[in-house]
Design a protein around this motif. Structure first.
Motif, PDB file in Angstrom:
ATOM      1  N   ALA A  60     -13.575 -16.401   0.591  1.00  0.00           N
ATOM      2  CA  ALA A  60     -12.164 -16.455   0.220  1.00  0.00           C
ATOM      3  C   ALA A  60     -11.810 -17.886  -0.153  1.00  0.00           C
ATOM      4  CB  ALA A  60     -11.275 -15.957   1.361  1.00  0.00           C
ATOM      5  N   GLY A  61     -10.584 -18.081  -0.656  1.00  0.00           N
ATOM      6  CA  GLY A  61     -10.116 -19.412  -1.023  1.00  0.00           C
ATOM      7  C   GLY A  61      -9.310 -19.367  -2.295  1.00  0.00           C
ATOM      8  N   THR A  62      -8.486 -20.374  -2.516  1.00  0.00           N
ATOM      9  CA  THR A  62      -7.675 -20.414  -3.718  1.00  0.00           C
ATOM     10  C   THR A  62      -8.515 -20.753  -4.934  1.00  0.00           C
ATOM     11  OG1 THR A  62      -5.726 -21.063  -2.449  1.00  0.00           O
ATOM     12  CG2 THR A  62      -5.680 -21.506  -4.810  1.00  0.00           C
ATOM     13  N   ASN A  63      -9.348 -21.757  -4.834  1.00  0.00           N
ATOM     14  CA  ASN A  63     -10.218 -22.172  -5.934  1.00  0.00           C
ATOM     15  C   ASN A  63     -11.652 -22.287  -5.439  1.00  0.00           C
ATOM     16  OD1 ASN A  63      -7.439 -23.946  -6.441  1.00  0.00           O
ATOM     17  ND2 ASN A  63      -8.244 -22.995  -8.282  1.00  0.00           N
ATOM     18  N   GLY A  64     -12.588 -22.031  -6.340  1.00  0.00           N
ATOM     19  CA  GLY A  64     -13.994 -22.269  -6.034  1.00  0.00           C
ATOM     20  C   GLY A  64     -14.753 -21.115  -5.434  1.00  0.00           C
ATOM     21  N   LYS A  65     -14.060 -20.022  -5.078  1.00  0.00           N
ATOM     22  CA  LYS A  65     -14.806 -18.956  -4.392  1.00  0.00           C
ATOM     23  C   LYS A  65     -15.813 -18.276  -5.312  1.00  0.00           C
ATOM     24  CE  LYS A  65     -10.889 -15.672  -4.692  1.00  0.00           C
ATOM     25  NZ  LYS A  65      -9.889 -16.620  -5.254  1.00  0.00           N
ATOM     26  N   GLY A  66     -15.489 -18.154  -6.604  1.00  0.00           N
ATOM     27  CA  GLY A  66     -16.454 -17.579  -7.529  1.00  0.00           C
ATOM     28  C   GLY A  66     -17.696 -18.430  -7.660  1.00  0.00           C
ATOM     29  N   SER A  67     -17.506 -19.745  -7.715  1.00  0.00           N
ATOM     30  CA  SER A  67     -18.653 -20.649  -7.811  1.00  0.00           C
ATOM     31  C   SER A  67     -19.500 -20.594  -6.545  1.00  0.00           C
ATOM     32  CB  SER A  67     -18.166 -22.083  -8.053  1.00  0.00           C
ATOM     33  OG  SER A  67     -17.448 -22.179  -9.271  1.00  0.00           O
ATOM     34  N   VAL A  68     -18.850 -20.554  -5.378  1.00  0.00           N
ATOM     35  CA  VAL A  68     -19.594 -20.428  -4.122  1.00  0.00           C
ATOM     36  C   VAL A  68     -20.421 -19.146  -4.129  1.00  0.00           C
ATOM     37  CG1 VAL A  68     -19.384 -20.107  -1.620  1.00  0.00           C
ATOM     38  CG2 VAL A  68     -18.003 -21.845  -2.770  1.00  0.00           C
ATOM     39  N   CYS A  69     -19.827 -18.072  -4.582  1.00  0.00           N
ATOM     40  CA  CYS A  69     -20.564 -16.802  -4.674  1.00  0.00           C
ATOM     41  C   CYS A  69     -21.775 -16.945  -5.596  1.00  0.00           C
ATOM     42  CB  CYS A  69     -19.652 -15.697  -5.203  1.00  0.00           C
ATOM     43  SG  CYS A  69     -18.413 -15.119  -4.025  1.00  0.00           S
ATOM     44  N   ALA A  70     -21.592 -17.639  -6.713  1.00  0.00           N
ATOM     45  CA  ALA A  70     -22.695 -17.817  -7.658  1.00  0.00           C
ATOM     46  C   ALA A  70     -23.837 -18.609  -7.024  1.00  0.00           C
ATOM     47  CB  ALA A  70     -22.190 -18.520  -8.915  1.00  0.00           C
ATOM     48  N   TYR A  71     -23.509 -19.672  -6.294  1.00  0.00           N
ATOM     49  CA  TYR A  71     -24.550 -20.450  -5.605  1.00  0.00           C
ATOM     50  C   TYR A  71     -25.287 -19.583  -4.581  1.00  0.00           C
ATOM     51  CZ  TYR A  71     -22.596 -24.842  -7.446  1.00  0.00           C
ATOM     52  OH  TYR A  71     -22.163 -25.865  -8.257  1.00  0.00           O
ATOM     53  N   LEU A  72     -24.532 -18.860  -3.771  1.00  0.00           N
ATOM     54  CA  LEU A  72     -25.147 -18.014  -2.743  1.00  0.00           C
ATOM     55  C   LEU A  72     -26.066 -16.972  -3.367  1.00  0.00           C
ATOM     56  CD1 LEU A  72     -21.982 -17.476  -0.518  1.00  0.00           C
ATOM     57  CD2 LEU A  72     -24.054 -18.684   0.192  1.00  0.00           C
ATOM     58  N   THR A  87     -17.434  -9.605  -7.451  1.00  0.00           N
ATOM     59  CA  THR A  87     -16.515 -10.684  -7.783  1.00  0.00           C
ATOM     60  C   THR A  87     -15.353 -10.183  -8.626  1.00  0.00           C
ATOM     61  OG1 THR A  87     -17.802 -11.215  -9.764  1.00  0.00           O
ATOM     62  CG2 THR A  87     -18.328 -12.446  -7.759  1.00  0.00           C
ATOM     63  N   SER A  88     -14.328 -11.014  -8.759  1.00  0.00           N
ATOM     64  CA  SER A  88     -13.199 -10.730  -9.648  1.00  0.00           C
ATOM     65  C   SER A  88     -12.528 -12.038 -10.021  1.00  0.00           C
ATOM     66  CB  SER A  88     -12.190  -9.810  -8.947  1.00  0.00           C
ATOM     67  OG  SER A  88     -11.611 -10.467  -7.825  1.00  0.00           O
ATOM     68  N   PRO A  89     -11.858 -12.098 -11.182  1.00  0.00           N
ATOM     69  CA  PRO A  89     -11.851 -11.072 -12.221  1.00  0.00           C
ATOM     70  C   PRO A  89     -13.153 -11.114 -13.011  1.00  0.00           C
ATOM     71  CG  PRO A  89     -10.607 -12.957 -12.970  1.00  0.00           C
ATOM     72  CD  PRO A  89     -11.044 -13.271 -11.549  1.00  0.00           C
ATOM     73  N   TYR A  90     -13.286 -10.220 -13.989  1.00  0.00           N
ATOM     74  CA  TYR A  90     -14.483 -10.225 -14.812  1.00  0.00           C
ATOM     75  C   TYR A  90     -14.135 -10.791 -16.185  1.00  0.00           C
ATOM     76  CZ  TYR A  90     -12.382  -5.683 -16.142  1.00  0.00           C
ATOM     77  OH  TYR A  90     -11.530  -4.686 -16.519  1.00  0.00           O
ATOM     78  N   LEU A  91     -15.129 -11.429 -16.824  1.00  0.00           N
ATOM     79  CA  LEU A  91     -14.874 -12.113 -18.095  1.00  0.00           C
ATOM     80  C   LEU A  91     -15.338 -11.329 -19.312  1.00  0.00           C
ATOM     81  CD1 LEU A  91     -15.646 -15.882 -17.387  1.00  0.00           C
ATOM     82  CD2 LEU A  91     -13.471 -14.693 -17.338  1.00  0.00           C
ATOM     83  N   THR A  92     -16.301 -10.442 -19.153  1.00  0.00           N
ATOM     84  CA  THR A  92     -16.827  -9.743 -20.323  1.00  0.00           C
ATOM     85  C   THR A  92     -16.632  -8.239 -20.230  1.00  0.00           C
ATOM     86  OG1 THR A  92     -18.493 -11.484 -20.573  1.00  0.00           O
ATOM     87  CG2 THR A  92     -18.848  -9.440 -21.789  1.00  0.00           C
ATOM     88  N   SER A  93     -17.088  -7.622 -19.144  1.00  0.00           N
ATOM     89  CA  SER A  93     -16.913  -6.179 -19.001  1.00  0.00           C
ATOM     90  C   SER A  93     -16.687  -5.833 -17.537  1.00  0.00           C
ATOM     91  CB  SER A  93     -18.134  -5.420 -19.534  1.00  0.00           C
ATOM     92  OG  SER A  93     -19.239  -5.587 -18.679  1.00  0.00           O
ATOM     93  N   THR A 457     -16.614 -11.119 -30.377  1.00  0.00           N
ATOM     94  CA  THR A 457     -15.847  -9.933 -29.981  1.00  0.00           C
ATOM     95  C   THR A 457     -14.870 -10.306 -28.879  1.00  0.00           C
ATOM     96  OG1 THR A 457     -17.446  -9.306 -28.284  1.00  0.00           O
ATOM     97  CG2 THR A 457     -17.781  -8.409 -30.503  1.00  0.00           C
ATOM     98  N   LYS A 458     -13.878  -9.428 -28.674  1.00  0.00           N
ATOM     99  CA  LYS A 458     -12.987  -9.577 -27.516  1.00  0.00           C
ATOM    100  C   LYS A 458     -13.721  -9.134 -26.263  1.00  0.00           C
ATOM    101  CE  LYS A 458      -8.945  -7.970 -27.311  1.00  0.00           C
ATOM    102  NZ  LYS A 458      -7.797  -7.058 -27.366  1.00  0.00           N
ATOM    103  N   SER A 459     -13.203  -9.563 -25.106  1.00  0.00           N
ATOM    104  CA  SER A 459     -13.781  -9.120 -23.844  1.00  0.00           C
ATOM    105  C   SER A 459     -13.025  -7.910 -23.338  1.00  0.00           C
ATOM    106  CB  SER A 459     -13.697 -10.247 -22.811  1.00  0.00           C
ATOM    107  OG  SER A 459     -12.372 -10.360 -22.323  1.00  0.00           O
ATOM    108  N   GLU A 460     -13.521  -7.337 -22.243  1.00  0.00           N
ATOM    109  CA  GLU A 460     -12.813  -6.262 -21.553  1.00  0.00           C
ATOM    110  C   GLU A 460     -12.149  -6.816 -20.290  1.00  0.00           C
ATOM    111  OE1 GLU A 460     -15.559  -3.217 -20.542  1.00  0.00           O
ATOM    112  OE2 GLU A 460     -16.461  -3.157 -22.521  1.00  0.00           O
ATOM    113  N   LYS A 461     -11.831  -8.108 -20.317  1.00  0.00           N
ATOM    114  CA  LYS A 461     -11.448  -8.833 -19.119  1.00  0.00           C
ATOM    115  C   LYS A 461     -10.376  -8.114 -18.301  1.00  0.00           C
ATOM    116  CE  LYS A 461      -8.004  -9.858 -21.909  1.00  0.00           C
ATOM    117  NZ  LYS A 461      -7.914  -9.130 -23.150  1.00  0.00           N
ATOM    118  N   GLY A 462     -10.364  -8.424 -17.017  1.00  0.00           N
ATOM    119  CA  GLY A 462      -9.374  -7.842 -16.122  1.00  0.00           C
ATOM    120  C   GLY A 462      -9.815  -7.995 -14.676  1.00  0.00           C
ATOM    121  N   TRP A 463      -9.052  -7.399 -13.786  1.00  0.00           N
ATOM    122  CA  TRP A 463      -9.369  -7.486 -12.361  1.00  0.00           C
ATOM    123  C   TRP A 463     -10.238  -6.312 -11.923  1.00  0.00           C
ATOM    124  CZ3 TRP A 463      -8.523 -11.445  -9.153  1.00  0.00           C
ATOM    125  CH2 TRP A 463      -7.730 -12.491  -9.660  1.00  0.00           C
TER     126      TRP A 463
END
Length: 463
Positions: A60-72, A87-93, A457-463
Motif C-alpha cells: 500500500a501507499g500513496t506513491n511508489g507501490k507499483g514500483s515496489v511491486c515490480a521490484y518484488l 496491480t492497478s491501474p493498467y496502462l495497456t489492457s 494505438t489507444k490503450s484500454e486503460k482503467g482501474w
C-alpha cells in the motif's frame, strides 16, 4: 464437442474474453467505488476461499507501490519462484492487472473464471448488498486465478485505494509494505494525512511484519501503534533499515543498503528518479524479512540481477528519442515533487515542454507548484476517460499560479490529447536533444500517450 458440452457453452454468460471484460469494466460507471469488505467476503465464501491458499505480499501507499511491486515480482522470479502480480491501474489492457510469471492472464482462463463469477454477482445484486463493484469482481477474478488455476509461490498484491476498506484487504499476507502517505483520494480517505495514514495502516494484520519508507514521525507513530496492537514487527526506513545513494544517471543509479541482518555495499536499479532508491529499499527489506523468517531462498546475485532488471511502464519512462519524450504518472503533490526532483538532479535539458491532464479529485494547486517554475511550454489537455478534469478548469488553476510564479512562459489549452501531443512536439526545436518533452499527470493520459507513441494505438486503460 458433445451435446452436453455445447449446451454448457451456450448457457455461459459470455462467449469471449472481450465480452467478459466489457461487463467488468462496465460496472464502474454503474456501481462506482463502494469501500468495504463484506461483499468480498460473501463472494469468497461462495468460491471456497481461494485466498486462504496463497502467500501474499500486500503493498500500500500513496506513491511508489507499483514500483515496489515490480521490484518484488522481478526479484522473486529471478530467484526461481512462480509469482502472481495484481496491480492497478493498467496502462495497456485489462489483463495487465493479473499477471503470472510476467504474463497476462490467458483469455480462455479469464473467460472461464468470469463465467463462474457472473451468476454469483447477479445473485448478490438481488440481495440487500447490491451488485459487486468492478474492483470487487476484478479482485475475485484474481483470487480465483491464483488460488484455483495458477497456484504461484507468492502473490505480489497491490492495494487499490487506501487499505482498511480496500477490497484487496480480504487477504492475510506474509509481509506488508506501506510506501508513504500523501495527498491523494482525500475525498474518500479523509481530509488529513493522519486520516489517510490510518486507512493505509488498515492492511497491517496481527503478527504480520510491516515495512515502511515513511519517515515523518507523526505518520510513523500511527503505523507503530497499529503494528504494536497486533504484535507485528515494524521495519522503518532510517531506523531498522537504511540506504545511501551512491550514483544517479538517466540510465541507472546505485545505492548501498543495510538492515538488521546484513549489508549490501552497492545495488543497481534502472528505474529513474532518486525516489526509486527508496522504493527498491522497501522491496529489499520485505524480501529480507521473507528470507530470514519464511525460508525464502535468495542468493545475492539473484537479488542484484532482479533489481537491475526491473522495469515499470509510465514511471520516468523514455518512450521516444527523436523527439525526446519522457512520461511519468505524477498525479498528486508528492508524485510531482519526486518528478521535479528527478528533472533537477538527473535529466539534462535546455527547454522543458510539458503536457498534462488531471482527474478532478486531486490537490491540483499543490501539485502544479512543484513543476510550473521549470516549464517553458505547458500544454493542458484531458484524459480520454469518463471521469476527468476539463482542460479549461485546469487552465484556470494554472492561470492563478502563473500570475504568482511567473511561469510557464507559454500555455496552450487543447482538450483533445492527440492534438495536444502534436502541439507539444510540433515546434522547430522538437528534435533538439536540448528539448525535453514531458507528459505527466493522470495515468489515464499516460496510458494513451504511451500506447500511441509505442504501438500507434489507444490503450484500454482503467482501474
Amino acid at each position: 464437442m458433445g451435446r452436453l458440452e455445447e449446451e454448457n457453452v451456450n448457457a455461459a454468460p459470455f462467449r469471449t474474453a472481450a465480452e467478459a471484460v466489457d461487463w467488468i469494466t462496465g460496472l464502474m460507471p454503474v456501481t462506482g467505488i463502494r469501500p468495504g469488505l463484506e461483499r468480498m467476503r460473501l463472494l469468497m465464501e461462495k468460491f471456497g476461499h481461494p485466498e486462504r491458499r496463497l502467500k501474499f505480499i500486500h503493498v500500500a501507499g500513496t506513491n511508489g507501490k507499483g514500483s515496489v511491486c515490480a521490484y518484488l515480482n522481478r526479484v522473486l522470479r529471478q530467484c526461481g519462484y512462480d509469482v502472481g502480480m495484481f496491480t492497478s491501474p493498467y496502462l495497456t489492457s485489462y489483463s495487465n492487472r493479473l499477471q503470472y510469471n510476467g504474463e497476462d492472464i490467458p483469455d480462455d482462463v479469464l473467460l472461464r473464471l468470469v463465467n463462474r463469477i457472473k451468476p454469483e454477482a447477479d445473485a448478490m445484486a438481488d440481495t440487500e448488498w447490491g451488485p459487486p463493484t468492478m474492483f470487487e469482481v476484478t479482485t475475485a477474478l484474481a483470487l480465483l486465478y491464483y488460488g484455483t488455476v495458477a497456484y504461484p509461490d507468492y502473490v505480489v498484491w497491490e492495494t487499490g485505494l487506501g487499505g482498511r476498506l480496500d477490497v484487496t484487504n480480504i487477504v492475510t499476507p506474509v509481509v506488508c509494505v506501506i510506501t508513504n502517505v500523501g495527498h491523494d483520494h482525500m475525498d474518500l480517505l479523509g481530509p488529513t494525512l493522519a486520516d489517510i495514514a490510518r486507512e493505509k495502516a488498515g492492511i497491517i494484520k496481527p503478527g504480520v511484519p510491516v515495512v515502511t519508507t515513511e519517515t515523518r514521525p507523526e505518520i510513523v507513530d500511527i503505523f507503530r501503534e497499529k503494528a504494536a496492537s497486533g504484535n507485528s514487527t515494524l521495519y522503518v526506513l532510517g531506523e531498522q533499515f537504511r540506504f545511501e545513494s551512491l550514483s544517479v544517471s538517466e540510465e541507472e543509479q546505485s545505492f548501498s543498503f543495510s538492515d538488521p541482518f546484513r549489508t549490501f555495499p552497492s545495488l543497481t536499479i534502472r528505474l529513474g528518479g532518486k525516489h526509486q532508491q527508496a522504493n527498491a529499499a522497501a522491496a529489499v527489506m520485505a524480501l529480507e524479512v521473507l528470507r530470514q523468517y519464511y525460508a525464502l531462498i535468495m542468493e545475492d546475485g539473484d537479488l542484484e540481477e532482479g533489481l537491475r532488471g526491473t522495469a515499470w511502464p509510465g514511471r520516468l519512462e523514455t518512450v521516444s528519442r527523436e523527439p525526446r519524450v519522457l512520461i511519468d504518472g505524477a498525479h498528486n503533490p508528492e508524485g510531482m515533487e519526486a518528478l521535479a526532483a528527478a528533472l533537477r538532479d538527473v535529466y539534462r535539458f535546455d527547454k522543458l515542454k510539458v503536457m498534462i491532464a488531471m482527474m478532478p479529485n486531486k490537490n491540483h494547486e499543490s501539485t502544479l507548484r512543484h513543476i510550473l517554475p521549470m516549464v517553458d511550454l505547458l500544454v493542458i489537455t484531458e484524459p480520454d476517460f469518463h471521469r476527468k478534469m476539463k482542460a479549461g478548469d485546469l487552465a484556470e488553476v494554472v492561470d492563478r499560479l502563473q500570475k504568482e510564479i511567473g511561469r510557464p512562459d507559454r500555455v496552450i489549452v487543447e482538450p483533445d490529447w492527440r492534438k495536444a501531443l502534436e502541439k507539444l512536439t510540433e515546434a522547430e526545436d522538437a528534435a533538439s536533444p536540448g528539448t525535453l518533452h514531458l507528459v505527466t499527470g493522470t495515468l489515464y493520459l499516460i496510458a494513451d500517450v504511451r500506447s500511441w507513441l509505442l504501438q500507434g494505438t489507444k490503450s484500454e486503460k482503467g482501474w
